[in-house]
Design a protein around this motif. Structure first.
Motif: not given
Ligand code: ZN
Length: 149
Positions: A54-61, A79-83
């Motif tokens: 999971l190279t990047d993760v973001s959100f809008v809320a 972020r940056g972790k193995a799935i």
């Protein structure tokens, strides 16, 4: 316990005021919307997967402090972790928040995520805290909508 609770509260307040990775992602590989009708929290989670990572993760809320803080914490810890590890963590956090028995926290495994445990005392808010994690899991499973109901 009160000092610990203050610390938890500080982490939540801080992440709500200054959320990490709080933006949409044009080049995401998948995204999912989450809705918590109990509180009115809405979230959209974006992920970028490359192979097993999971190279990047973001959100809008749009929602309460707990839902936003939980989303912010989620992005910093996934972020940056193995799935596989991300899926495991999402499962553990949900256990942490919903298990019948008081959770036992070992070492530093959860880092600042322990702040979310404070929510256990307010059962109506548990879904606020789990929303972002459910949306993330939906992303990983190729679903694009999730509701806490
Ligand atoms: Zn909420």
């Amino acid at each position: 316990m009160s000092d610990l609770n203050d610390l938890y509260q500080e982490i939540i307040i801080d992440h709500n005021k200054h959320p990490c990775n709080c933006h949409s992602m044009a080049d995401c590989t998948s995204k999912a919307e989450g809705y918590n009708p109990l509180c009115g929290d809405q979230i959209e989670v974006f992920v970028k997967k490359e192979g097993d990572l999971l190279t990047d993760v973001s959100f809008v809320a749009q929602g309460c402090a707990i839902s936003k803080a939980s989303a912010s914490l989620m992005t910093t810890y996934t972020r940056g972790k193995a799935i596989l590890d991300v899926e495991k963590l999402a499962h553990e956090v949900s256990e942490l928040l919903t298990s019948v028995d008081e959770p036992v926290i070992q070492d530093d495994h959860f880092g600042d995520l322990v702040a979310l445990i404070g929510v256990r005392k307010f059962p109506a808010r548990v879904k606020c805290a789990t929303l972002a994690w459910h949306a993330l899991e939906a992303c990983l499973h190729g679903e694009n909508k999730v509701s806490t109901e």
